[in-house]
Each structure stands twice: as structure tokens, then as C-alpha cells.
Motif scaffolding. Structure first.
Motif: not given
Length: 469
Positions: A184-186, A178-182, A217-218, A258-260
Motif C-alpha cells: 500500500s502506498d508503495n 517506480v515501485c512495483c511491489d504489492n 506509486s503503482t 501515480s507520480g512524476e
């Protein structure tokens, strides 16, 4: 901490009874934002007792050493105009020096581990302008050599790939990153970076990651300034204990994912997290309106003598630049989010003005100004190009780039992954200088003579005027 607090007991799980939850989440990038955001959301989940975090530091071990003294506990100070509130967060079960790749591999390869979260900064993914891993980047080259020789990689990306190789070898099964960096479409950014490095080392590992690792993505949002000695003193005075690692944040928090999650996840929705099928509208709303305004204020505000977001926003010149940029961004944001939810842009803008104006949150512009070549690629360029594609100038977004160019020339030091290249560009003059700086942000924009001319014409906008009194 002042001497008068030296006799207070230190925060720990004896002083504040809080059983350590079992580690099921591994986090890379232990810092203030992770603790105010993902750790807080996990702490607030109804099933928090089942989901502990092992958090690894980045460049330095200090944060892990300090948290380890407190059994992973820390105080979250929610700072509003009306006062402070204090919460002891207990979701971090283990705080570890990022250089301990052996422990990272042990935890990632454990069957109980279901989620890996990342706050490693935008620049750490080492993607080129084509969105793929830049295999020529010096630290990528160095990590590949270390991986090939059996050594311990030195970057978060290399360490993650090393740990995923251990999970593959253990047969522990799939998990989620889970990417939590700023960015787009991380989630895609993280996938391209991780899979790219894995394939460059071991094609079999790259194939295993493609089959077994989901990339979520987050959109993350919570203003979290650096902790000061005054903040540490405030916790001691209010709570009656010593906390060497408190974190201060605004009351507002937002997390859209958004994701599994093939191996499960905490009930983050209990703390207000939102799960959607299509995250792009939410990402762009946050990246352009919040982060874009932050970058604009970071460069314009410092050029005009300000040090914090609240100070810069109180300057009519800076505020006008932000409002004009927001007008351009709003014109290019979808009015409907995933599932038809209205993004409520006017209300979001009004809320941002309130949040930015919170003078009790000392959000320093120098902190936001870091890594400009990476940040502008996502915060200014898309808005500028979208405007120009519709026959408009994109001047408000271009002004952000011009302010960065002026700031990069005026600052004593520039903290940026391309600092050497920025310095070389600034030794040029006129349109050649602007073209060279633009090339570091977006080569296509640099190749457009009209864009170069536009940015060149906006240079000095914030340098020439004195700060408002």
C-alpha cells in the motif's frame, strides 16, 4: 526441454530480428513477474524502440545468465482457458547479475537513464511497523558497514542507494523510482526505505535524493506462476525454437501509476496502463480483494490439502471464506476512484473468480504463502481494523491471520523474513502464542485483547475439516 527439441534453434535477435533499444530503464528484481508485466508494457509502448531495460537479478544470477544467452529476448505465453498465445518480448536490452554493482552504478548514473523500476518483494524494503527503515535489521546493518568501507552492498536496497550515489556524483540529474511491489502506498514505502538508508550512510546523499528522485506509486496486477519444464516444451512445440526463459501469465494485465517522471517515461498507456492523481482506492481494491484472497487461499488451501489457487477455490469451504472476506473488504473500499471513476467492485470480484478458476494457470499456493508476516500487514490487518472501528467483528479478515498461524505451525519450513521469530512464537501456547504471532504482523492488534481472543477462537477452522471431494 525434451531431447526432441534439442536440435531447434535458440531464440535470439538473429533468429528473431529485434534491434536492442537503448537502455533508459534500470530494473531491480529480474524475475517472471517483471517480464510478464513491466517488460511487456514497455514492449507494447508505441515508443518501445527508444526505451530499453537493463534488468538486474536479486539473490541469484541464473535468470540473467539465461536471458543473456538469448540477447534478452523471451517468450510471453498468455494462457487462457481457450488456449495459449505467444509473444516475443524485446524490451530487455541487458540482463545482469544483481551482484554487479559496478555495472548498476554505471547505468543509473548515465544521463539517458530516466526510470528505475523495482520488484524486490515486499520484505526487501525493511521497514519497521512505524513505516520507517528498520536500521537494526541485520542486512541493513551489514549494508551500511559495506557502504561505509567502500564495499559492494548485498541487498537490492543497498545496491540502489549505492547506484544513486553514483548518479549524484555524475551530475546526471533527476529520475523516477517506480515501485512495483504489492505494498500500500508503495511509492512512499520505497522513498522511506531508500532515503532512510541513504541518510544513515550519507546525509548529503539523503538530501540529494529528496530533491532529485521522485517515487511513483503503482498498483500492479497479472497472475504469473513459475515457469515449468512443460511450459518450455510448449513454447518449443508451438514456436519452433528453444527458449530457456519463457514466462507464462494470464491474459489479464493491469497497471495503475501515480507520480512524476522528471526525465520522461515510455508510453505505457499504449498497452493499457492508467495514470491517476490518487492511487489509494486502486491499491486497496487490488491489495484486499486479489492479494488478500490469494493469501487466504494460500494458507487455508494448503491446510486442506490443495496446491494451486484453482484447486483451493473449487473447495466450497475456501470459497466461502474468500467471499466473506471480500464482503468485509468491499464494505471498506471507496466506491469512487481517482477522478470520480467507479471502482466497479462487484464486477472486479466476478472477474477475480474467473481468473482464479483458470486451471491452466498453475498458481502454486506455496509461492503465495511466502513472507506472510509482511503480506498480512497490508492484506488482512487494515480490513480487520476497519471493520472493528465500525463496531463489526472483522472475523473474516481475522480468519486469514488464524489460517496463517495454523499454517506456520504445521509447515515443515516457513519462508518469511521473520522466520526465526515465527518459530519462537509457535513454541508458546494458547493466547500467548497468538499474541506473539500478531505482534510480528501488527503490534497494536497484538495489544488488543479482543483481537487476540478473536483470532484465537478461529484457530483450527481449516485444520479440523477434511478437503471437499
Amino acid at each position: 526441454m525434451t531431447a526432441e527439441h534439442a536440435g531447434l534453434p535458440q531464440l535470439n535477435r538473429t533468429l528473431h530480428p529485434s534491434p536492442k533499444p537503448p537502455v533508459r530503464i534500470v530494473h531491480l528484481g529480474l524475475g517472471a513477474f517483471h517480464r510478464s508485466h513491466q517488460a511487456w508494457y514497455t514492449h507494447k509502448a508505441a515508443d518501445a524502440a527508444e526505451w530499453g531495460i537493463a534488468a538486474f537479478t536479486g539473490r541469484r544470477p541464473d535468470a540473467a545468465l539465461a536471458l543473456a544467452e538469448q540477447d534478452g529476448l523471451f517468450t510471453l505465453v498468455e494462457r487462457a482457458d481457450s488456449g495459449d498465445s505467444f509473444t516475443v518480448v524485446g524490451s530487455i536490452a541487458e540482463a545482469v547479475d544483481g551482484a554487479d554493482v559496478k555495472r548498476l552504478a554505471e547505468l543509473v548514473s548515465a544521463p539517458a537513464t530516466a526510470v528505475i523500476t523495482l520488484t524486490i518483494t515486499e520484505a526487501a524494503y525493511r521497514l519497521g511497523t512505524d513505516g520507517q527503515l528498520d536500521a537494526s535489521a541485520p542486512d541493513v546493518v551489514a549494508d551500511l558497514a559495506l557502504l561505509g568501507s567502500g564495499g559492494a552492498p548485498s541487498t537490492p536496497l543497498g545496491r540502489l542507494v549505492f547506484a544513486l550515489a553514483a548518479r549524484r556524483a555524475s551530475g546526471a540529474g533527476p529520475l523516477a523510482v517506480v515501485c512495483c511491489d504489492n505494498l500500500s502506498d508503495n511509492g512512499t514505502v520505497a522513498r522511506n526505505a531508500v532515503a532512510g538508508l541513504a541518510r544513515a550512510w550519507d546525509t548529503g546523499l539523503g538530501a540529494w535524493i529528496a530533491e532529485n528522485v521522485s517515487f511513483v506509486s503503482t498498483s500492479v496486477d497479472r497472475i504469473t506462476p513459475r515457469t515449468t519444464d512443460a511450459d518450455i516444451d510448449a513454447v518449443a512445440q508451438a514456436c519452433g525454437y528453444r527458449d530457456n526463459s519463457p514466462v507464462v501469465a494470464e491474459p489479464f494485465a493491469n497497471w495503475v501509476l501515480s507520480g512524476e517522471f522528471p526525465a520522461g517515461r515510455p508510453r505505457w498507456e499504449d498497452a493499457g496502463a492508467v495514470f491517476v492523481d490518487h492511487i489509494e482506492p486502486y491499491e486497496n481494491r487490488k491489495l484486499w480483494l486479489l492479494n488478500g484472497a490469494h493469501s487466504l487461499l494460500a494458507y487455508a488451501g494448503q491446510l486442506r490439502g490443495h496446491t494451486t489457487v484453482a484447486e483451493a477455490l473449487a473447495d466450497a469451504v475456501c470459497l466461502d471464506a474468500v467471499e466473506r472476506f471480500w464482503d468485509e473488504a468491499e464494505a471498506n473500499l471507496s466506491s469512487a476512484g481517482a477522478g470520480g471513476a467507479d471502482l466497479q467492485i462487484p464486477a472486479y470480484r466476478a472477474a477475480l473468480l474467473d481468473r482464479f478458476s483458470n486451471a491452466r494457470i498453475a498458481h502454486h499456493l506455496a509461492q503465495i504463502a511466502m513472507d506472510g508476516s509482511t503480506k498480512l500487514r497490508m492484506r488482512a490487518v487494515p480490513v480487520m481494523l476497519a471493520e472493528r472501528s465500525q463496531g463489526r467483528s472483522g472475523a473474516a479478515a481475522a480468519l486469514m491471520i488464524a489460517a496463517w498461524a495454523d499454517f506456520s505451525a504445521a509447515a515443515e519450513t516457513v519462508q518469511d523474513p521473520l522466520a526465526t521469530e515465527v518459530a519462537a512464537a509457535n513454541r508458546l501456547s494458547g493466547t500467548e502464542r497468538v499474541r506473539a504471532l500478531l505482534a510480528l504482523v501488527d503490534p497494536a492488534a497484538a495489544a488488543d485483547a479482543a483481537v487476540v481472543e478473536l483470532v484465537t477462537g478461529l484457530l483450527g477452522t481449516f485444520v479440523a475439516a477434511a478437503p471437499a471431494t
